[in-house]
Design a protein around this motif. Structure first.
Motif, PDB file in Angstrom:
ATOM      1  N   ARG A  71       0.842  -1.202   0.000  1.00 32.18           N
ATOM      2  CA  ARG A  71       0.000   0.000   0.000  1.00 32.18           C
ATOM      3  C   ARG A  71       0.879   1.256   0.000  1.00 32.18           C
ATOM      4  O   ARG A  71       0.479   2.311   0.496  1.00 32.18           O
ATOM      5  N   ASP A 126     -13.902  -5.295  -3.490  1.00 31.93           N
ATOM      6  CA  ASP A 126     -14.990  -4.418  -3.021  1.00 31.93           C
ATOM      7  C   ASP A 126     -15.919  -3.941  -4.141  1.00 31.93           C
ATOM      8  O   ASP A 126     -17.010  -3.445  -3.870  1.00 31.93           O
ATOM      9  N   MET A 168     -16.075  -8.168   3.994  1.00 34.29           N
ATOM     10  CA  MET A 168     -15.311  -6.981   3.614  1.00 34.29           C
ATOM     11  C   MET A 168     -16.194  -5.968   2.884  1.00 34.29           C
ATOM     12  O   MET A 168     -17.284  -6.310   2.420  1.00 34.29           O
ATOM     13  N   GLY A 169     -15.690  -4.777   2.747  1.00 29.16           N
ATOM     14  CA  GLY A 169     -16.446  -3.687   2.124  1.00 29.16           C
ATOM     15  C   GLY A 169     -16.237  -2.457   2.967  1.00 29.16           C
ATOM     16  O   GLY A 169     -16.954  -2.223   3.938  1.00 29.16           O
ATOM     17  N   ARG A 170     -15.205  -1.713   2.589  1.00 30.81           N
ATOM     18  CA  ARG A 170     -14.803  -0.566   3.403  1.00 30.81           C
ATOM     19  C   ARG A 170     -15.786   0.599   3.264  1.00 30.81           C
ATOM     20  O   ARG A 170     -16.320   1.082   4.249  1.00 30.81           O
ATOM     21  N   GLU A 221     -17.955  -4.635   6.774  1.00 34.24           N
ATOM     22  CA  GLU A 221     -17.076  -4.102   7.835  1.00 34.24           C
ATOM     23  C   GLU A 221     -17.240  -2.594   8.013  1.00 34.24           C
ATOM     24  O   GLU A 221     -17.021  -2.058   9.091  1.00 34.24           O
ATOM     25  N   HIS A 272      -9.883 -12.086   5.418  1.00 34.73           N
ATOM     26  CA  HIS A 272      -9.056 -12.292   4.227  1.00 34.73           C
ATOM     27  C   HIS A 272      -9.335 -13.596   3.500  1.00 34.73           C
ATOM     28  O   HIS A 272      -8.805 -13.803   2.401  1.00 34.73           O
ATOM     29  N   ARG A 275     -10.366 -12.892   0.101  1.00 31.85           N
ATOM     30  CA  ARG A 275      -9.398 -12.375  -0.864  1.00 31.85           C
ATOM     31  C   ARG A 275      -8.390 -13.416  -1.328  1.00 31.85           C
ATOM     32  O   ARG A 275      -7.697 -13.213  -2.317  1.00 31.85           O
TER      33      ARG A 275
HETATM   34  O1  F6P Z   1      -9.665  -2.786  -0.376  1.00 29.62           O
HETATM   35  C1  F6P Z   1      -9.940  -4.129  -0.305  1.00 29.62           C
HETATM   36  C2  F6P Z   1      -9.999  -4.602   1.120  1.00 29.62           C
HETATM   37  O2  F6P Z   1     -10.118  -5.996   1.088  1.00 29.62           O
HETATM   38  C3  F6P Z   1     -11.109  -3.966   1.961  1.00 29.62           C
HETATM   39  O3  F6P Z   1     -12.352  -4.595   1.803  1.00 29.62           O
HETATM   40  C4  F6P Z   1     -10.562  -4.111   3.361  1.00 29.62           C
HETATM   41  O4  F6P Z   1     -11.063  -3.120   4.228  1.00 29.62           O
HETATM   42  C5  F6P Z   1      -9.093  -3.925   3.163  1.00 29.62           C
HETATM   43  O5  F6P Z   1      -8.811  -4.283   1.827  1.00 29.62           O
HETATM   44  C6  F6P Z   1      -8.239  -4.724   4.127  1.00 29.62           C
HETATM   45  O6  F6P Z   1      -6.911  -4.400   3.901  1.00 29.62           O
HETATM   46  P1  F6P Z   1      -5.674  -5.120   4.574  1.00 29.62           P
HETATM   47  O7  F6P Z   1      -5.476  -6.433   3.887  1.00 29.62           O
HETATM   48  O8  F6P Z   1      -4.537  -4.198   4.295  1.00 29.62           O
HETATM   49  O9  F6P Z   1      -5.990  -5.306   6.014  1.00 29.62           O
END
Ligand code: F6P
Length: 342
Positions: A71, A126, A168-170, A221, A272, A275
């Motif tokens: 990031r 997301d 997830m879903g910021r 989230e 995660h 993901r």
């Molecule tokens: O941006 C995608 C995402 O998966 C979001 O849904 C979540 O809030 C964030 O990344 C989590 O990030 P990290 O893996 O850095 O904790």
């Protein structure tokens, strides 16, 4: 032409499928490829690898990214921005394919204004990038949420409990809405609609009238209880793009539901799991189509743009249009979900 490829931000199923497609199509068009390691970090502290047909062979179904990600935000510090621009020249990169979400592509848009030839590929589970109907990775995340809800269904029903599932879903609740509809959720909570805890409890208690003895509640989230005046966070620390670490809505809500309804309640955080791992067939196909289009755009000199899905066509849109505002949940879709609440 020597083309850099980087993957930035949170990883996402389908990243490798894009890399493979960009390289395979690009090589047919006479392009050469340099992989940049760990997102923008690999241009702040140069770290690269040659991408050939051989290097991308066999990666289509593999989760994560062979290039690594981070990031790192080179716009945060003007010195880093200059370093990136100088390194692009020093590495002999004529263009860069940037595979990322709004943060990574926001940097790509700004670097384009500074003369770097960038092309964006929309990545995020997301699904909150504008200009494209879907991002790759989203379908895989929704499949995992659906799988989890199916499994939680039987144990929740057996114990006549309430199960709160945090997904997830910021800033956008796409995963919650699609996963929740597919998995038969009784309540779906999203960042776009701050909610009232008592109303959620009323939906849960309403189950008796519907002849049901259990409830599945799906919460993104980033969903925020009105009484908390914002989303629930893990800590106050911000990442390089100014995002706070979310998490805790599942635990908070499960506690409140149990206290207010006296119904036995549990919570699960999918985190995660959504993901990781192999992309679905849909995401492999979308990622492949995006990658092919990105390579062709380089060849045609269409820079400062992002590949996108509109209807069933792969098109391209301006990077600034794609990153200027987030794509939030379509409220018509949410209304469909609401029909099944309670
Ligand atoms: O941006 C995608 C995402 O998966 C979001 O849904 C979540 O809030 C964030 O990344 C989590 O990030 P990290 O893996 O850095 O904790």
């Amino acid at each position: 032409m020597n083309v850099g490829v980087l993957t930035g931000g949170g990883d996402c199923p389908g990243l490798n499928a894009v890399i493979r497609a960009v390289v395979k199509r690009g090589m047919q068009l006479g392009l050469e490829f340099t992989g940049i390691r760990d997102g923008w970090k690999g241009l702040v502290e140069p770290s690269t690898t040659k991408l050939t047909n051989e290097a991308v062979s066999g990666i289509l179904p593999v989760g994560g990214t062979i290039l690594g990600t981070s990031r790192t935000n080179p716009l945060k510090n003007p010195k880093d921005t200059e370093t990136v621009i100088n390194n692009v020249k020093a590495l002999g990169l004529d263009a860069i394919v940037c595979i990322g979400g709004d943060d990574t592509l926001g940097v790509a848009a700004k670097l384009f204004e500074r003369g770097i030839k960038t092309i964006g590929v929309p990545k995020t589970i997301d699904n909150d990038l504008s200009g494209t109907d879907f991002t790759f990775g989203f379908d895989t995340a929704v499949s995992i949420v659906t799988w989890a809800l199916d499994r939680l269904h039987s144990t929740t029903e057996s114990h006549q409990r309430v199960m709160v599932v945090e997904v997830m879903g910021r800033h956008a609740g796409w995963i919650a809405v699609y996963g929740g509809i597919a998995g038969g959720a009784d309540v779906i909570l999203i960042p776009e609609k701050p909610f009232d805890v008592d109303e959620v409890c009323a939906h849960v208690l309403n189950r008796k009238k519907r002849g049901k003895k259990f409830s599945l509640v799906v919460a993104a989230e980033g969903a925020s209880p009105k009484e908390a005046h914002g989303a629930i966070t893990k800590d106050k620390e911000l990442d390089a793009f100014g995002h706070v670490k979310l998490g805790g809505i599942g635990e908070f809500l499960a506690g409140e539901i149990e206290k207010r309804t006296k119904l036995e309640t549990r919570h699960v955080v999918l985190g995660h799991l959504q993901r990781g791992g192999t992309p679905t067939a849909y995401d492999r196909i979308l990622a492949t189509r995006f990658g092919v289009k990105a390579a062709e755009m380089i060849s045609e000199g269409r820079f400062g743009r992002m590949v996108a899905l509109q209807g069933n066509r792969i098109v391209d849109v301006g990077l600034d249009e794609a990153t200027s505002k987030l794509k939030t949940v379509d409220m018509e879709m949410y209304r469909t979900a609401e029909i099944f609440f309670g």
